[in-house]
Write a protein that holds these residues in place. Structure first.
Motif, PDB file in Angstrom:
ATOM      1  N   ASP A 107       0.806  -1.218   0.000  1.00 21.10           N
ATOM      2  CA  ASP A 107       0.000   0.000   0.000  1.00 21.10           C
ATOM      3  C   ASP A 107       0.841   1.271   0.000  1.00 21.10           C
ATOM      4  O   ASP A 107       0.402   2.310  -0.496  1.00 21.10           O
ATOM      5  CB  ASP A 107      -0.905   0.023   1.242  1.00 21.10           C
ATOM      6  N   CYS A 108       2.027   1.192   0.586  1.00 19.28           N
ATOM      7  CA  CYS A 108       2.821   2.402   0.813  1.00 19.28           C
ATOM      8  C   CYS A 108       4.299   2.049   0.813  1.00 19.28           C
ATOM      9  O   CYS A 108       4.675   0.951   1.241  1.00 19.28           O
ATOM     10  CB  CYS A 108       2.424   3.030   2.160  1.00 19.28           C
ATOM     11  N   ILE A 109       5.119   2.958   0.315  1.00 19.15           N
ATOM     12  CA  ILE A 109       6.570   2.805   0.426  1.00 19.15           C
ATOM     13  C   ILE A 109       7.119   4.011   1.180  1.00 19.15           C
ATOM     14  O   ILE A 109       6.891   5.158   0.799  1.00 19.15           O
ATOM     15  CB  ILE A 109       7.253   2.677  -0.938  1.00 19.15           C
ATOM     16  N   ILE A 110       7.820   3.727   2.274  1.00 16.12           N
ATOM     17  CA  ILE A 110       8.507   4.756   3.051  1.00 16.12           C
ATOM     18  C   ILE A 110       9.978   4.647   2.681  1.00 16.12           C
ATOM     19  O   ILE A 110      10.622   3.653   2.993  1.00 16.12           O
ATOM     20  CB  ILE A 110       8.308   4.545   4.561  1.00 16.12           C
ATOM     21  N   TYR A 111      10.493   5.654   2.024  1.00 14.55           N
ATOM     22  CA  TYR A 111      11.847   5.548   1.490  1.00 14.55           C
ATOM     23  C   TYR A 111      12.722   6.688   1.983  1.00 14.55           C
ATOM     24  O   TYR A 111      12.247   7.778   2.296  1.00 14.55           O
ATOM     25  CB  TYR A 111      11.829   5.514  -0.039  1.00 14.55           C
ATOM     26  N   ASP A 112      14.010   6.411   2.059  1.00 17.27           N
ATOM     27  CA  ASP A 112      14.999   7.391   2.505  1.00 17.27           C
ATOM     28  C   ASP A 112      15.067   8.544   1.516  1.00 17.27           C
ATOM     29  O   ASP A 112      15.096   8.346   0.299  1.00 17.27           O
ATOM     30  CB  ASP A 112      16.365   6.705   2.617  1.00 17.27           C
ATOM     31  N   ALA A 113      15.126   9.766   2.052  1.00 21.24           N
ATOM     32  CA  ALA A 113      15.135  10.954   1.201  1.00 21.24           C
ATOM     33  C   ALA A 113      16.318  11.005   0.246  1.00 21.24           C
ATOM     34  O   ALA A 113      16.235  11.641  -0.811  1.00 21.24           O
ATOM     35  CB  ALA A 113      15.122  12.203   2.079  1.00 21.24           C
ATOM     36  N   LEU A 114      17.424  10.345   0.600  1.00 20.66           N
ATOM     37  CA  LEU A 114      18.588  10.356  -0.287  1.00 20.66           C
ATOM     38  C   LEU A 114      18.325   9.626  -1.597  1.00 20.66           C
ATOM     39  O   LEU A 114      19.032   9.840  -2.582  1.00 20.66           O
ATOM     40  CB  LEU A 114      19.799   9.727   0.410  1.00 20.66           C
ATOM     41  N   MET A 115      17.305   8.759  -1.622  1.00 18.96           N
ATOM     42  CA  MET A 115      17.022   7.963  -2.819  1.00 18.96           C
ATOM     43  C   MET A 115      15.750   8.502  -3.479  1.00 18.96           C
ATOM     44  O   MET A 115      14.718   7.842  -3.519  1.00 18.96           O
ATOM     45  CB  MET A 115      16.885   6.491  -2.444  1.00 18.96           C
ATOM     46  N   SER A 116      15.836   9.720  -3.999  1.00 15.73           N
ATOM     47  CA  SER A 116      14.655  10.383  -4.550  1.00 15.73           C
ATOM     48  C   SER A 116      14.066   9.635  -5.742  1.00 15.73           C
ATOM     49  O   SER A 116      12.888   9.790  -6.053  1.00 15.73           O
ATOM     50  CB  SER A 116      14.997  11.821  -4.943  1.00 15.73           C
ATOM     51  N   TRP A 117      14.869   8.810  -6.414  1.00 16.86           N
ATOM     52  CA  TRP A 117      14.394   8.057  -7.568  1.00 16.86           C
ATOM     53  C   TRP A 117      13.305   7.045  -7.219  1.00 16.86           C
ATOM     54  O   TRP A 117      12.534   6.616  -8.097  1.00 16.86           O
ATOM     55  CB  TRP A 117      15.563   7.335  -8.246  1.00 16.86           C
ATOM     56  N   VAL A 118      13.209   6.668  -5.946  1.00 12.96           N
ATOM     57  CA  VAL A 118      12.189   5.695  -5.538  1.00 12.96           C
ATOM     58  C   VAL A 118      10.786   6.223  -5.825  1.00 12.96           C
ATOM     59  O   VAL A 118       9.859   5.459  -6.103  1.00 12.96           O
ATOM     60  CB  VAL A 118      12.339   5.343  -4.038  1.00 12.96           C
ATOM     61  N   LEU A 119      10.611   7.534  -5.786  1.00 15.31           N
ATOM     62  CA  LEU A 119       9.290   8.115  -6.002  1.00 15.31           C
ATOM     63  C   LEU A 119       8.707   7.705  -7.349  1.00 15.31           C
ATOM     64  O   LEU A 119       7.494   7.449  -7.458  1.00 15.31           O
ATOM     65  CB  LEU A 119       9.374   9.647  -5.903  1.00 15.31           C
ATOM     66  N   ASP A 120       9.531   7.622  -8.383  1.00 18.80           N
ATOM     67  CA  ASP A 120       9.026   7.224  -9.702  1.00 18.80           C
ATOM     68  C   ASP A 120       8.459   5.811  -9.664  1.00 18.80           C
ATOM     69  O   ASP A 120       7.427   5.522 -10.285  1.00 18.80           O
ATOM     70  CB  ASP A 120      10.143   7.305 -10.747  1.00 18.80           C
ATOM     71  N   VAL A 121       9.118   4.916  -8.941  1.00 18.71           N
ATOM     72  CA  VAL A 121       8.626   3.551  -8.816  1.00 18.71           C
ATOM     73  C   VAL A 121       7.312   3.530  -8.042  1.00 18.71           C
ATOM     74  O   VAL A 121       6.349   2.865  -8.429  1.00 18.71           O
ATOM     75  CB  VAL A 121       9.669   2.656  -8.106  1.00 18.71           C
ATOM     76  N   VAL A 122       7.252   4.280  -6.950  1.00 22.21           N
ATOM     77  CA  VAL A 122       6.042   4.325  -6.126  1.00 22.21           C
ATOM     78  C   VAL A 122       4.852   4.800  -6.953  1.00 22.21           C
ATOM     79  O   VAL A 122       3.762   4.197  -6.918  1.00 22.21           O
ATOM     80  CB  VAL A 122       6.240   5.261  -4.910  1.00 22.21           C
ATOM     81  N   LYS A 123       5.043   5.873  -7.687  1.00 19.73           N
ATOM     82  CA  LYS A 123       3.947   6.442  -8.456  1.00 19.73           C
ATOM     83  C   LYS A 123       3.532   5.543  -9.618  1.00 19.73           C
ATOM     84  O   LYS A 123       2.373   5.556 -10.041  1.00 19.73           O
ATOM     85  CB  LYS A 123       4.333   7.839  -8.964  1.00 19.73           C
ATOM     86  N   SER A 124       4.461   4.748 -10.143  1.00 16.91           N
ATOM     87  CA  SER A 124       4.099   3.833 -11.241  1.00 16.91           C
ATOM     88  C   SER A 124       3.117   2.757 -10.779  1.00 16.91           C
ATOM     89  O   SER A 124       2.360   2.209 -11.586  1.00 16.91           O
ATOM     90  CB  SER A 124       5.367   3.184 -11.820  1.00 16.91           C
ATOM     91  N   PHE A 125       3.101   2.467  -9.480  1.00 16.24           N
ATOM     92  CA  PHE A 125       2.153   1.510  -8.915  1.00 16.24           C
ATOM     93  C   PHE A 125       0.972   2.203  -8.222  1.00 16.24           C
ATOM     94  O   PHE A 125       0.127   1.543  -7.630  1.00 16.24           O
ATOM     95  CB  PHE A 125       2.866   0.613  -7.893  1.00 16.24           C
ATOM     96  N   LYS A 126       0.966   3.543  -8.270  1.00 13.89           N
ATOM     97  CA  LYS A 126      -0.099   4.334  -7.625  1.00 13.89           C
ATOM     98  C   LYS A 126      -0.199   4.026  -6.124  1.00 13.89           C
ATOM     99  O   LYS A 126      -1.288   3.887  -5.559  1.00 13.89           O
ATOM    100  CB  LYS A 126      -1.439   4.109  -8.317  1.00 13.89           C
ATOM    101  N   LEU A 127       0.965   3.917  -5.473  1.00 14.50           N
ATOM    102  CA  LEU A 127       1.027   3.664  -4.038  1.00 14.50           C
ATOM    103  C   LEU A 127       1.201   4.976  -3.284  1.00 14.50           C
ATOM    104  O   LEU A 127       1.520   6.015  -3.869  1.00 14.50           O
ATOM    105  CB  LEU A 127       2.204   2.732  -3.715  1.00 14.50           C
ATOM    106  N   VAL A 128       1.016   4.920  -1.966  1.00  7.53           N
ATOM    107  CA  VAL A 128       1.287   6.083  -1.124  1.00  7.53           C
ATOM    108  C   VAL A 128       2.795   6.249  -0.998  1.00  7.53           C
ATOM    109  O   VAL A 128       3.516   5.295  -0.687  1.00  7.53           O
ATOM    110  CB  VAL A 128       0.652   5.910   0.272  1.00  7.53           C
ATOM    111  N   ALA A 129       3.267   7.458  -1.233  1.00  4.21           N
ATOM    112  CA  ALA A 129       4.699   7.752  -1.154  1.00  4.21           C
ATOM    113  C   ALA A 129       4.983   8.543   0.115  1.00  4.21           C
ATOM    114  O   ALA A 129       4.441   9.632   0.315  1.00  4.21           O
ATOM    115  CB  ALA A 129       5.147   8.548  -2.374  1.00  4.21           C
ATOM    116  N   ALA A 130       5.839   7.995   0.978  1.00  3.86           N
ATOM    117  CA  ALA A 130       6.247   8.677   2.206  1.00  3.86           C
ATOM    118  C   ALA A 130       7.763   8.752   2.220  1.00  3.86           C
ATOM    119  O   ALA A 130       8.439   7.723   2.276  1.00  3.86           O
ATOM    120  CB  ALA A 130       5.730   7.941   3.438  1.00  3.86           C
ATOM    121  N   VAL A 131       8.314   9.962   2.156  1.00  2.00           N
ATOM    122  CA  VAL A 131       9.759  10.130   2.175  1.00  2.00           C
ATOM    123  C   VAL A 131      10.189  10.372   3.623  1.00  2.00           C
ATOM    124  O   VAL A 131       9.517  11.079   4.369  1.00  2.00           O
ATOM    125  CB  VAL A 131      10.199  11.286   1.253  1.00  2.00           C
TER     126      VAL A 131
END
Length: 455
Positions: A107-131
């Motif tokens: 449902d959600c990916i909580i990712y380290d702010a240093l890895m900003s590229w993770v956001l593209d993956v999160v949005k491709s699955f339409k998940l909740v993005a929490a940095v």
């Protein structure tokens, strides 16, 4: 009877360094205690190197492109980050697909702010993005302004940033003081905010009362929430019996440290540690050793195996009756111990927040990165420690280390520092306990996940 709703499932993906893993793992345990399913994500090399992930949550592996090494095995830092983005995006995508297909829907990916590229993956699955930002809000705000081009680097004059006191150049993170020495680091840290308007939640390991003014300002720019201090909750609740997985294979060292501490008088000893990355050159190591020795205080000093050769000849033998030098210890257990009177620290954010949460006065000797800014706040804003003076070359003397230790522990200034330290400890604990601003932020985040999962 209606089927029981499934718990929301979060992937938590820290950057592969100790100082990033620890707070995100502690935050994850808090989420698990509130009914959220958490899967920790890391690289193969990181898992094999640290082997300290909690038994309370499953761990999945992705690739950074260097499965048999880490950034040290790359031809350059630029090459590492570039390959990490490519390999990480591909393998994280496959991991989410695997979990979704096997009934563990993410449902959600909580990712380290240093890895900003993770956001593209999160949005491709339409998940909740929490940095998740592992540094202080003050430091995050500096990088935000650097990324927006509002602070010119290298910084050569005083800087005024919304929500912060006026900062001297030497109060700024080293990547901003001297970007030529850390070109990739500055790019990565400034890039943390490149797509921040597309993120659903911005989580930071701090608490509202600690950085009230700058948190208020940041909250107007983004969906910013203070969720700290992200340290084991049992310590903040005065339950200091170690968890089953706290020792991480270091039980002999833990036992020897605790046995030694138990023999010391209350508030009598000095704890010295510079974290898992900060390094002093041989000359500065000898000055530090001299200051510790001449303070005449009992001490526990963590010296990593890679740094031990820098100790002065004969130091261990000369101080064996007064002190203890170890390659590792459970820092949270040490800071929670009643024998502790002072923490000589590099002022990494985890160490600073832990000391603050246990009301331990500090002697600040920053080395690099965000530590200079943290030290400024420790000494001049929160007033719970002293910063060791340096010369025009940035070097300190043993006499100044000794002076600061004795001032903090025995001097008139030490009484004010101790009072402030206890006040901040109470605020940190209140932030986590019932009704605290930090805890309510976590509850708000959890409530939103539950609503999403049950909709």
């Amino acid at each position: 009877m209606e089927p029981k709703p499934r718990p929301p499932h979060c992937l938590v993906f820290p950057y592969t360094m100790q100082g990033h893993i620890n707070p995100m793992q502690n935050f994850s345990k808090n989420l698990v205690s509130k009914g959220i399913k958490v899967t920790f994500v890391t690289t193969k090399f990181c898992l094999n190197s640290f082997q300290q992930f909690s038994d309370s949550m499953p761990v999945e592996i992705i690739s950074d492109g260097f499965d048999d090494g880490d950034y040290a095995s790359a031809e350059s830092q630029e090459a590492y980050w570039s390959k990490f983005k490519r390999a990480g995006s591909e393998t994280l995508t496959k991991l989410i697909e695997k979990l979704n297909s096997t009934g563990f829907t993410v449902d959600c990916i909580i990712y380290d702010a240093l890895m900003s590229w993770v956001l593209d993956v999160v949005k491709s699955f339409k998940l909740v993005a929490a940095v998740f930002f592992t540094q202080s809000c003050a430091v995050d705000n500096i990088y935000y302004h650097v990324g927006k081009g509002l602070i010119e680097v290298p910084v050569e004059n005083r800087v005024s940033v919304p929500g912060l006191p006026v900062l001297e150049p030497l109060d700024m993170p080293s990547f901003v003081q001297n970007p030529g020495a850390y070109p990739v680091a500055l790019d990565v840290t400034a890039d943390q905010f490149s797509d921040i308007d597309k993120v659903d939640w911005v989580l930071c390991n701090t608490f509202y009362e600690l950085e009230e003014e700058v948190i208020q300002w940041m909250s107007k720019q983004m969906r910013f929430r203070a969720i700290g201090p992200a340290i084991p909750l049992k310590y903040l609740h005065n339950e200091i019996t170690p968890e089953d997985d706290t020792d991480n294979g270091f039980k002999p060292e833990t036992d020897s440290c605790m046995n030694w501490l138990n023999k010391q008088q209350d508030h009598s000893m000095v704890y010295v540690s510079f974290g898992s990355l900060a390094e002093l050159d041989a000359g500065q190591m000898q000055e530090l050793a001299s200051g510790i020795k001449e303070s005449k205080k009992p001490f526990l000093w963590v010296v990593r195996a890679s740094e031990e050769a820098k100790l002065p000849k004969g130091f261990l033998e000369e101080t064996s009756a007064k002190g203890m030098v170890v390659p590792w210890c459970s820092q949270v257990e040490v800071l929670a111990h009643k024998a502790l009177g002072c923490f000589v620290t590099h002022c990494g954010w985890n160490s600073t927040l832990e000391a603050l949460s246990f009301g331990v006065p500090m002697v600040a000797i920053p080395v690099w990165s965000d530590q200079y800014t943290n030290a400024k706040f420790v000494a001049d804003v929160w007033k719970m420690g002293l910063k060791v003076d340096v010369d025009e070359k940035g070097a300190f003397k043993g006499e100044m280390v000794q002076h600061c230790i004795r001032q903090v522990m025995d001097g008139e200034k030490g009484k004010e520092i101790e009072t402030n330290s206890r006040r901040w400890m109470e605020m940190a604990r209140e932030a986590v306990k019932e009704g605290g601003s930090s805890d309510s932020s976590i509850n708000e985040f959890v409530a939103s996940l539950n609503q999403l999962s049950n909709s």
